[in-house]
Design an enzyme around this catalytic site. Structure first.
Site, mmCIF file in Angstrom:
data_model
loop_
_atom_site.group_PDB
_atom_site.id
_atom_site.type_symbol
_atom_site.label_atom_id
_atom_site.label_comp_id
_atom_site.label_asym_id
_atom_site.label_seq_id
_atom_site.Cartn_x
_atom_site.Cartn_y
_atom_site.Cartn_z
ATOM 1 N N LYS A 1 14.248 -15.462 -6.460
ATOM 2 C CA LYS A 1 14.201 -14.441 -7.504
ATOM 3 C C LYS A 1 13.434 -14.932 -8.724
ATOM 4 O O LYS A 1 12.635 -14.213 -9.310
ATOM 5 C CB LYS A 1 15.615 -14.022 -7.921
ATOM 6 C CG LYS A 1 16.295 -13.093 -6.961
ATOM 7 C CD LYS A 1 15.597 -11.723 -6.915
ATOM 8 C CE LYS A 1 15.807 -11.078 -5.571
ATOM 9 N NZ LYS A 1 15.055 -11.655 -4.448
ATOM 10 N N CYS B 1 0.842 -1.194 0.000
ATOM 11 C CA CYS B 1 0.000 0.000 0.000
ATOM 12 C C CYS B 1 0.881 1.249 0.000
ATOM 13 O O CYS B 1 2.019 1.227 0.430
ATOM 14 C CB CYS B 1 -0.945 0.055 1.190
ATOM 15 S SG CYS B 1 -2.103 -1.293 1.317
ATOM 16 N N GLU C 1 18.271 -17.990 -2.664
ATOM 17 C CA GLU C 1 17.981 -16.651 -3.179
ATOM 18 C C GLU C 1 17.725 -16.682 -4.681
ATOM 19 O O GLU C 1 16.832 -15.995 -5.184
ATOM 20 C CB GLU C 1 19.136 -15.707 -2.842
ATOM 21 C CG GLU C 1 19.009 -14.298 -3.389
ATOM 22 C CD GLU C 1 17.804 -13.535 -2.870
ATOM 23 O OE1 GLU C 1 17.510 -12.460 -3.430
ATOM 24 O OE2 GLU C 1 17.134 -14.001 -1.921
ATOM 25 N N ARG D 1 5.654 -0.360 -4.377
ATOM 26 C CA ARG D 1 5.316 -1.014 -3.110
ATOM 27 C C ARG D 1 4.337 -2.172 -3.298
ATOM 28 O O ARG D 1 4.165 -2.990 -2.399
ATOM 29 C CB ARG D 1 4.716 0.011 -2.138
ATOM 30 C CG ARG D 1 5.692 1.084 -1.725
ATOM 31 C CD ARG D 1 5.038 2.118 -0.836
ATOM 32 N NE ARG D 1 4.664 1.593 0.461
ATOM 33 C CZ ARG D 1 5.453 1.598 1.522
ATOM 34 N NH1 ARG D 1 6.675 2.078 1.439
ATOM 35 N NH2 ARG D 1 5.035 1.122 2.666
ATOM 36 N N TRP E 1 -3.182 -2.556 -1.486
ATOM 37 C CA TRP E 1 -2.851 -3.975 -1.634
ATOM 38 C C TRP E 1 -3.894 -4.731 -0.825
ATOM 39 O O TRP E 1 -3.965 -4.609 0.379
ATOM 40 C CB TRP E 1 -1.437 -4.232 -1.118
ATOM 41 C CG TRP E 1 -0.880 -5.585 -1.410
ATOM 42 C CD1 TRP E 1 -0.224 -5.979 -2.539
ATOM 43 C CD2 TRP E 1 -0.877 -6.725 -0.542
ATOM 44 N NE1 TRP E 1 0.177 -7.304 -2.424
ATOM 45 C CE2 TRP E 1 -0.208 -7.782 -1.206
ATOM 46 C CE3 TRP E 1 -1.382 -6.962 0.743
ATOM 47 C CZ2 TRP E 1 -0.033 -9.032 -0.636
ATOM 48 C CZ3 TRP E 1 -1.209 -8.217 1.308
ATOM 49 C CH2 TRP E 1 -0.546 -9.232 0.620
ATOM 50 N N ASN F 1 -3.246 2.269 5.662
ATOM 51 C CA ASN F 1 -2.357 1.122 5.466
ATOM 52 C C ASN F 1 -2.363 0.298 6.742
ATOM 53 O O ASN F 1 -2.318 0.849 7.839
ATOM 54 C CB ASN F 1 -0.915 1.580 5.200
ATOM 55 C CG ASN F 1 -0.731 2.153 3.816
ATOM 56 O OD1 ASN F 1 -1.643 2.148 3.003
ATOM 57 N ND2 ASN F 1 0.461 2.663 3.546
ATOM 58 N N GLY F 2 -2.349 -1.034 6.602
ATOM 59 C CA GLY F 2 -2.315 -1.884 7.786
ATOM 60 C C GLY F 2 -3.541 -2.767 7.871
ATOM 61 O O GLY F 2 -4.334 -2.868 6.926
ATOM 62 N N HIS G 1 17.260 -36.606 -1.322
ATOM 63 C CA HIS G 1 16.208 -36.962 -0.361
ATOM 64 C C HIS G 1 14.847 -36.406 -0.803
ATOM 65 O O HIS G 1 14.103 -35.857 0.000
ATOM 66 C CB HIS G 1 16.579 -36.450 1.030
ATOM 67 C CG HIS G 1 17.837 -37.047 1.565
ATOM 68 N ND1 HIS G 1 17.873 -38.271 2.186
ATOM 69 C CD2 HIS G 1 19.120 -36.602 1.535
ATOM 70 C CE1 HIS G 1 19.111 -38.560 2.529
ATOM 71 N NE2 HIS G 1 19.882 -37.560 2.156
ATOM 72 N N LYS H 1 6.708 -4.339 -1.877
ATOM 73 C CA LYS H 1 8.095 -4.071 -1.511
ATOM 74 C C LYS H 1 8.291 -4.072 -0.003
ATOM 75 O O LYS H 1 9.209 -4.673 0.519
ATOM 76 C CB LYS H 1 8.525 -2.722 -2.094
ATOM 77 C CG LYS H 1 9.980 -2.372 -1.844
ATOM 78 C CD LYS H 1 10.891 -3.322 -2.582
ATOM 79 C CE LYS H 1 12.349 -3.011 -2.380
ATOM 80 N NZ LYS H 1 13.212 -4.030 -2.956
ATOM 81 N N GLU I 1 9.718 -14.991 -7.972
ATOM 82 C CA GLU I 1 9.145 -13.648 -7.869
ATOM 83 C C GLU I 1 8.940 -13.003 -9.232
ATOM 84 O O GLU I 1 7.917 -12.344 -9.463
ATOM 85 C CB GLU I 1 10.076 -12.748 -7.043
ATOM 86 C CG GLU I 1 10.122 -13.066 -5.565
ATOM 87 C CD GLU I 1 11.099 -12.171 -4.827
ATOM 88 O OE1 GLU I 1 10.744 -11.685 -3.743
ATOM 89 O OE2 GLU I 1 12.225 -11.957 -5.339
#
Length: 611
Positions: free
Chosen positions: A488, A2, A484, A27, A73, A99-100, A507, A606, A491
């Site tokens: 990436k 947001c 990582e 964001r 969001w 926001n929240g 395994h 973000k 995402e």
């Protein structure tokens, strides 16, 4: 997650708010809206991008010198026009953005329904707004007082900004858990979730603290706590430049930020590391150096990419400092009633410094006597203010949602802290200490050399862009790099990807291997290299497609691989800052080849300021 923008002053509010919302698009959001006050309160909102909102209100009366704007969001209620912010109160007098998450919104809503209120949306925000209006009407009090009373009943996180039609020269804002910064101009004020919408107009800002209410007029800023006691605003000067939040000729912010890493790592080291003198100077760590040196354990708490940085740092601290280190997901650490002893050192790692789970985790640990060190990028952020000490990464604004330069900057800071503690603790021999300092000093140049292979990596991405799954494997220091790399790719390209320690592949994940599966090995020369080569042979025997990140002259890995990316050699402690670069580029180019907006991947935000 947001974005909030608001303005009050002599300018036309709408252009300021619209430009600010565009600056906050990184964001993550799914709808946008504005409320403007000028001889009546006008609210315009639209599902989709800020551009969709802008197009939908062409020709409308947008004249106003006070207004609020929001990118949402979705949490409560699906993304659509009616759930978008701002919301209007039942009486039509108030408009609010938020926001929240209000956790007890359902109980508040039932109370309001019993008192004749009705609702136009599915949001917790509209409930809070009408609760404020209900208090204002029934107590015949000012909006400021109604906000303070309401927030004492609220459970959850929030930043709210309200406009009152009957008080056109005042904005009311409040904060708990989500960020809010107020820019101070000449007879004008700018409000935003972060500094990026403000930097164009002023460099003087006030960061609002938790449980503070701001009463903002064009020529006045008053801060109060929920007990109605005046607070002194602390004015901070921004060190951000406008150019830092522009693309600078790159197609995407993500690509720009990947290519900035030689400079951002250098900026992180500059003024701290002197390899020739053999010194590391970190004033933010010095005060608590003895406690860190004598700590029984260090706990690193983080989320996402920052958690991966913590995993690399775990290996570094344990090897160099010989201190027990644990790495925790902040979202789990805050809830599982962990054992925290007085004197434990908690290192909170966060790009934004506002990550909700990390912030709550360190607040809880601090109450139990832990020493809190923050490793954050954003100056003045909540985590930096809660921490006892720490270090900024100095990576500059990171606009792309998928973190890149923040990761390598975090590794640079954490490595310097570990080296400093190891040296002062006497747990590293002098020869290795001085060699690592010189090698760390060389990392920016090695990253630069790696980036020169971007066209080669782009060609590899074209070959694998239609894959549906992939594995990323590494051992030791390169295991978190594999995690990582997988994150990436997920995402940015929406391809299912998993990272594993290479030995664990047998395994379970080896069942997925066939001639269609790309398997990325992070296989730079280290103490595990022979074992990794054996794992490559296991994949090759099952016809998997191998992409390997290797050092020059590694003929074994080259012979087993379908594609190789060669990176400069470095000590295994420092190698992750280099070996992660090809994985960032690979993910970027796959995402672009698949036609996606890599700066704003779907469903992601973000700065994650809610649970």
């Amino acid at each position: 997650m947001c974005g909030i923008v608001a303005y009050i002053g002599p300018r036309e509010a709408y252009p300021v708010i619209l430009k600010g919302l565009k600056r906050l698009e990184y964001r993550g959001y799914d709808s946008a809206g504005v409320a403007l006050l000028n001889s009546g309160l006008k609210v315009y909102k639209k599902k989709g991008k800020v551009a969709d909102l802008e197009e939908s209100i062409v020709g409308k009366d947008l004249h106003a010198n006070i207004g609020i704007g929001h990118t949402r969001w979705a949490t409560h209620g699906e993304p659509n026009d009616r759930n978008a912010h701002p919301h209007l109160s039942n009486g039509g007098r108030l408009a609010m953005i938020h926001n929240g998450i209000i956790e007890n919104y359902a109980a508040l809503k039932q109370e309001l329904l019993k008192n004749g209120y009705h609702f136009q949306s599915d949001t917790d925000t509209e409930v809070l707004l009408n609760f404020i209006e209900y208090i204002q009407v029934n107590n015949n009090c000012s909006l400021e007082e109604a906000v303070r009373i309401a927030l004492k009943r609220v459970v959850g996180a929030y930043v709210i900004v309200l406009i009152d039609q009957e008080n056109p020269d005042t904005l009311i804002a409040a904060r708990k858990g989500s960020p809010l910064v107020i820019g101070i101009g000449k007879n004008e004020h700018f409000l935003a979730s972060d500094a990026s919408p403000i930097i164009e107009y002023t460099k003087e800002v006030v960061y609002v603290n938790d449980y503070e209410v701001a009463i903002i007029k064009p020529d006045e800023l008053i801060l109060k706590n929920l007990g109605n006691e005046r607070q002194t605003p602390y004015i901070t000067k921004l060190d951000m430049e406008l150019a830092a939040i522009e693309k600078g000729g790159y197609d995407h912010f993500m690509l720009k930020e990947i290519f900035e890493q030689p400079q951002t790592i250098y900026d992180c080291l500059r003024g701290r590391l002197d390899a020739d003198l053999g010194t590391i100077t970190m004033s933010g760590i010095e005060k608590y150096k003895e406690q860190i040196m004598n700590a029984n354990r260090i706990v690193m708490v983080a989320c996402g990419t920052s958690w991966h940085a913590g995993l690399v740092a775990e290996y570094i601290f344990e090897e160099l400092c010989r201190i027990n280190v644990e790495v925790e997901y902040a979202s789990e650490f805050r809830y599982r009633n962990p054992v925290i002893n007085k004197g434990d050192v908690i290192i909170a790692i966060s790009q934004s410094g506002e990550t909700a789970d990390t912030l709550v985790a360190i607040e809880n640990a601090k109450k139990q006597g832990a020493i809190i060190l923050g490793v954050v990028n954003v100056v003045g952020s909540s985590i930096s203010r809660v921490s006892d000490a720490g270090a900024y990464t100095h990576a500059g604004p990171e606009i792309g949602v998928a973190s890149t330069k923040a990761f390598t900057a975090q590794l640079a800071v954490l490595t310097m802290i570990a080296l400093k503690i190891a040296h002062d603790r006497g747990s590293i021999d002098k020869e290795r200490y001085h060699r690592l300092l010189h090698e760390l000093n060389d990392v920016p140049d090695k990253v630069k050399a790696t980036l020169e292979q971007h066209e080669h990596i782009k060609a590899i991405a074209e070959k694998y862009k239609d894959s549906t799954d992939s594995l990323f494997l590494g051992r030791g220091y390169n295991f978190p790099v594999a995690l990582e790399g997988a994150l990436k790719l997920k995402e940015i390209s929406y391809i299912h990807a998993e990272g594993y320690p290479a030995a664990e592949m047998k395994h379970g994940p080896i069942a997925l291997v066939d001639e269609k599966l790309p398997v990325v090995f992070v296989a730079t020369r280290d103490s595990y290299h022979e074992k990794v080569v054996s794992n490559m042979q296991e994949i090759r025997a099952r016809k998997g497609r191998i992409i390997s990140v290797i050092n020059e002259g590694d003929e074994q890995s080259t012979a087993l691989s379908n594609d190789v990316i060669v990176v400069p050699e470095a000590d295994e402690i420092l190698a992750p800052m280099i070996s992660v670069i090809p994985l960032q580029l690979l993910s970027y180019y796959v995402g672009v080849a698949r036609g996606f907006d890599v700066d704003k991947p779907r469903n992601l935000a973000k700065s994650v300021t809610v649970e």
